[in-house]
Design a protein around this motif. Structure first.
Motif, short mmCIF file in Angstrom:
data_model
loop_
_atom_site.label_atom_id
_atom_site.label_comp_id
_atom_site.label_asym_id
_atom_site.label_seq_id
_atom_site.Cartn_x
_atom_site.Cartn_y
_atom_site.Cartn_z
N ASN A 110 0.83 -1.20 0.00
CA ASN A 110 0.00 0.00 0.00
C ASN A 110 0.87 1.25 0.00
O ASN A 110 1.93 1.28 0.61
N LEU A 111 0.37 2.29 -0.66
CA LEU A 111 0.94 3.63 -0.59
C LEU A 111 -0.10 4.50 0.11
O LEU A 111 -1.22 4.65 -0.38
N THR A 132 -0.81 4.75 -11.30
CA THR A 132 0.11 3.62 -11.19
C THR A 132 -0.31 2.64 -10.10
O THR A 132 -0.31 1.44 -10.29
N TRP A 133 -0.67 3.16 -8.93
CA TRP A 133 -0.95 2.33 -7.76
C TRP A 133 -2.41 1.90 -7.67
O TRP A 133 -2.70 0.91 -7.00
N GLY A 134 -3.32 2.62 -8.31
CA GLY A 134 -4.73 2.26 -8.28
C GLY A 134 -5.27 2.16 -6.86
O GLY A 134 -5.04 3.02 -6.03
N ASP A 135 -5.98 1.06 -6.60
CA ASP A 135 -6.60 0.85 -5.29
C ASP A 135 -5.60 0.62 -4.17
O ASP A 135 -5.98 0.59 -3.00
N GLN A 136 -4.33 0.43 -4.51
CA GLN A 136 -3.31 0.24 -3.48
C GLN A 136 -2.83 1.57 -2.91
O GLN A 136 -2.03 1.60 -1.98
N MET A 137 -3.33 2.69 -3.47
CA MET A 137 -2.97 4.01 -2.95
C MET A 137 -4.17 4.62 -2.26
O MET A 137 -5.28 4.59 -2.77
N ASP A 166 -10.16 12.70 -4.47
CA ASP A 166 -10.19 11.24 -4.39
C ASP A 166 -9.76 10.72 -3.02
O ASP A 166 -9.35 9.57 -2.88
N GLU A 167 -9.90 11.56 -2.00
CA GLU A 167 -9.47 11.18 -0.66
C GLU A 167 -10.30 10.01 -0.13
O GLU A 167 -11.52 10.01 -0.26
N ALA A 168 -9.61 9.04 0.44
CA ALA A 168 -10.29 7.90 1.07
C ALA A 168 -10.80 8.30 2.44
O ALA A 168 -11.82 7.79 2.90
#
Length: 161
Positions: free
Chosen positions: A2-3, A92-97, A137-139
């Motif tokens: 994760n990033l 680049t990172w998609g859902d991993q970011m 796009d903040e989680a």
């Protein structure tokens, strides 16, 4: 892998949260601080084209190549300078970011900043202040009412989910 990107104004709690995350996640975590990279290592100004961007990206790539489970990038990371870099990372990172924004009123951030060993004066903080500098796009978005423990728990939960 994760990033986790922690963004917001000076005194908002990014560094404190990043250090607590590092402690909770352990040695498989890499912590990158924009302040250290830009102000200490490079002594570079914070404007479009800053060499800090290239070094941040290189360090993230290095962390990924070293198989860190989590890479944390924390800093003001204002949209006007770092927005394109963060958008490229998201691609680049998609859902991993995951991007987290710390949204505190100036008065709260100023008060917190004054508790630091080396505090910035009001004029400096005012010059740096970025109101509502959201990317869209903040989680997660944390206000002053969210405790450190809750912040860490929510970030870890989002990373696992």
């Amino acid at each position: 892998m994760n990033l986790v990107v922690l963004r917001g104004n000076s005194g908002a709690g990014k560094t404190t949260t990043a250090k607590a995350l590092l402690a909770a996640l352990g040695p498989a975590t890499l912590l990158l601080s924009q302040d250290t990279i830009r102000r200490v290592i490079l002594k570079a100004p914070d404007h479009v084209g800053t060499p800090a961007i290239a070094l941040i990206l290189a360090l993230i790539d290095w962390g990924k190549a070293q198989s860190f489970e989590t890479i944390i990038l924390e800093g003001i990371l204002k949209k006007s300078v770092y927005g394109p870099m963060l958008a490229d990372l998201k691609q680049t990172w998609g859902d991993q970011m995951m991007t987290v924004y710390f949204d505190l009123p100036f008065a709260d951030a100023f008060k917190r900043n004054q508790m630091k060993p080396v505090a910035f004066d009001r004029n400096t903080l005012t010059d740096w202040w970025q109101a509502d500098d959201l990317l869209g796009d903040e989680a997660l978005c944390f206000g002053p009412e969210v405790t450190l423990d809750t912040q860490v728990s929510l970030i870890i939960e989002k990373c696992a989910g």
